[in-house]
Design an enzyme around this catalytic site. Structure first.
Site, PDB file in Angstrom:
ATOM      1  N   THR A 159       0.903  -1.169   0.000  1.00  0.00           N
ATOM      2  CA  THR A 159       0.000   0.000   0.000  1.00  0.00           C
ATOM      3  C   THR A 159       0.918   1.188   0.000  1.00  0.00           C
ATOM      4  O   THR A 159       2.087   1.066   0.330  1.00  0.00           O
ATOM      5  CB  THR A 159      -0.826   0.016   1.316  1.00  0.00           C
ATOM      6  OG1 THR A 159      -1.768  -1.043   1.302  1.00  0.00           O
ATOM      7  CG2 THR A 159      -1.578   1.331   1.540  1.00  0.00           C
ATOM      8  N   ARG A 218     -13.838  -7.696  -0.740  1.00  0.00           N
ATOM      9  CA  ARG A 218     -13.189  -7.389   0.551  1.00  0.00           C
ATOM     10  C   ARG A 218     -12.684  -5.934   0.582  1.00  0.00           C
ATOM     11  O   ARG A 218     -12.079  -5.448  -0.373  1.00  0.00           O
ATOM     12  CB  ARG A 218     -12.027  -8.360   0.774  1.00  0.00           C
ATOM     13  CG  ARG A 218     -11.244  -8.123   2.065  1.00  0.00           C
ATOM     14  CD  ARG A 218      -9.972  -7.337   1.807  1.00  0.00           C
ATOM     15  NE  ARG A 218      -9.086  -7.289   2.969  1.00  0.00           N
ATOM     16  CZ  ARG A 218      -8.025  -6.499   3.043  1.00  0.00           C
ATOM     17  NH1 ARG A 218      -7.703  -5.710   2.038  1.00  0.00           N
ATOM     18  NH2 ARG A 218      -7.278  -6.488   4.114  1.00  0.00           N
ATOM     19  N   VAL A 219     -12.964  -5.261   1.667  1.00  0.00           N
ATOM     20  CA  VAL A 219     -12.476  -3.896   1.846  1.00  0.00           C
ATOM     21  C   VAL A 219     -11.441  -3.921   2.960  1.00  0.00           C
ATOM     22  O   VAL A 219     -11.697  -4.474   4.036  1.00  0.00           O
ATOM     23  CB  VAL A 219     -13.627  -2.934   2.216  1.00  0.00           C
ATOM     24  CG1 VAL A 219     -13.086  -1.543   2.520  1.00  0.00           C
ATOM     25  CG2 VAL A 219     -14.649  -2.876   1.082  1.00  0.00           C
TER      26      VAL A 219
END
Ligand code: ASP
Length: 357
Positions: free
Chosen positions: A211, A239-240
């Site tokens: 990320t 999916r979060v």
């Protein structure tokens, strides 16, 4: 707590892609001239060549008098658009179905506004969509089809985000996932023919995490931040992660500072980690101490359930006086963060809080 009073620079080369570039590396809390006033700065958790380019672009916005929001967006876009980066934006690794679903959040400390998108498909720069959710709607989080509709309304072009590299990594994962499904060559072939012989030419999944966080302070002292990701690779469809959840993957408070998270998002959500870090800074902890506090807090939550469980997390933080912090839960490499200030570009290295776990 590590002693962070040491302050020294040394030079080292970055890994792949850095070529012969030499960067100053900062190994302890940044000495800030902030006590005298505002110290513009921009940081990212990406400590590679793309991160450096992103920092230079964001810094340019800051020195031209631009605001922190625009500097953060500029920097985040550069990382999102790098096709070689399999953790963020275009080229990110897909979910279990081979679909790239992106999460991103934005927060503006000046106006106490936030915006985010989750499970956004086909848009290369989700951070810019999150910024528009923040600035042009009265909502904070848009998901899936709604997020895409909103992006298209603002003129974003739909594009295929799955690069050849990411697709092959996903296909290899698919074939090697389980001996019980029907992916991979016929069962009557030997195991070595079924797997290795073919995939030797293609990359194995390199990681499941990745990320980027970008945090900045502008010349007016306003703070902004963004977190953007393709999420856990091969995640369940829909999916979060933590990245688009304000308070989890990102939090910004103009009076205190900002924090961002990378790593296993489930724990970052449960612990509201970025909010926790900013809260700790408000209580007087340095960014470095606050990042380490958050990791210890998370590890502590598992002590009774599974004392051997240390979820892989990395946190970065800045405070309003221009100090920086970065720490990781575990791992072989010391966690790093790219930093750009008036003093130049540097790599800040923090500690692994639970080495050997
Ligand atoms: N935090 C991200 C997520 O859980 C992934 C990562 O940083 O690796 O979606």
């Amino acid at each position: 707590m590590r002693n962070i009073s040491r302050r020294h620079f040394f030079f080292r080369t970055l890994g792949a892609g850095a070529g012969s570039l030499m960067f100053p590396v900062l190994t302890s809390g940044r000495s800030s001239s902030a006590s005298k006033g505002i110290t513009p700065l921009i940081v990212t958790s990406h400590a590679n060549e793309t991160g450096r380019k992103a920092m230079e672009a964001g810094w340019q916005v800051l020195i031209e008098g631009g605001n922190a929001v625009d500097a953060v967006e500029k920097a985040a876009n550069i990382i999102e658009l790098d096709p070689e980066d399999t953790t963020v934006g275009y080229g990110g690794l897909p979910n279990e179905k081979g679909v790239v679903q992106l999460d991103a959040s934005f927060m503006d400390g000046r106006t106490y506004s936030a915006g985010a998108v989750a499970c956004l498909e086909n848009i290369k720069t989700p951070s810019s969509v999150a910024k528009l959710v923040m600035q042009r709607t009265d909502h904070v989080l848009l998901t899936g089809a709604g997020a895409l509709e909103f992006a298209k309304a603002w003129g974003f072009r739909e594009e295929n985000l799955l690069t050849e590299k990411a697709r092959k990594i996903w296909l290899r994962w698919k074939e090697e996932l389980s001996p019980d499904d029907d992916w991979g060559p016929p069962e009557h072939l030997k195991d070595s023919d079924r797997k290795e012989a073919y995939w030797n030419d293609f990359p194995a999944p390199e990681h499941h995490y990745g990320t980027t966080n970008v945090l900045a302070i502008d010349s007016r002292g306003d703070i902004a931040g963004c977190t953007t990701t393709s999420g856990l690779s091969f995640k369940l469809n829909g999916r979060v992660g933590d990245s688009p959840i304000i308070g989890a993957g990102l939090y910004v408070d103009n009076e205190t500072g900002a924090a961002g998270a990378t790593g296993r998002g489930e724990d970052v959500i449960k612990s509201c980690a970025s909010y926790y870090i900013v809260l700790r800074m408000k209580e007087g902890r340095t960014p470095q101490q606050a990042c380490e506090d958050a990791l210890k807090m998370i590890a502590g939550k598992y002590k009774k359930v599974n004392p051997l469980f240390y979820p892989a997390e990395k946190f970065v933080a800045i405070n309003r006086t221009g100090e920086t912090g970065c720490a990781a839960m575990k791992g072989d490499r010391m966690p790093e963060m790219s930093v750009r200030t008036a003093e130049g570009f540097s790599i800040y290295t923090g500690p692994v809080v639970f080495p050997g776990k």
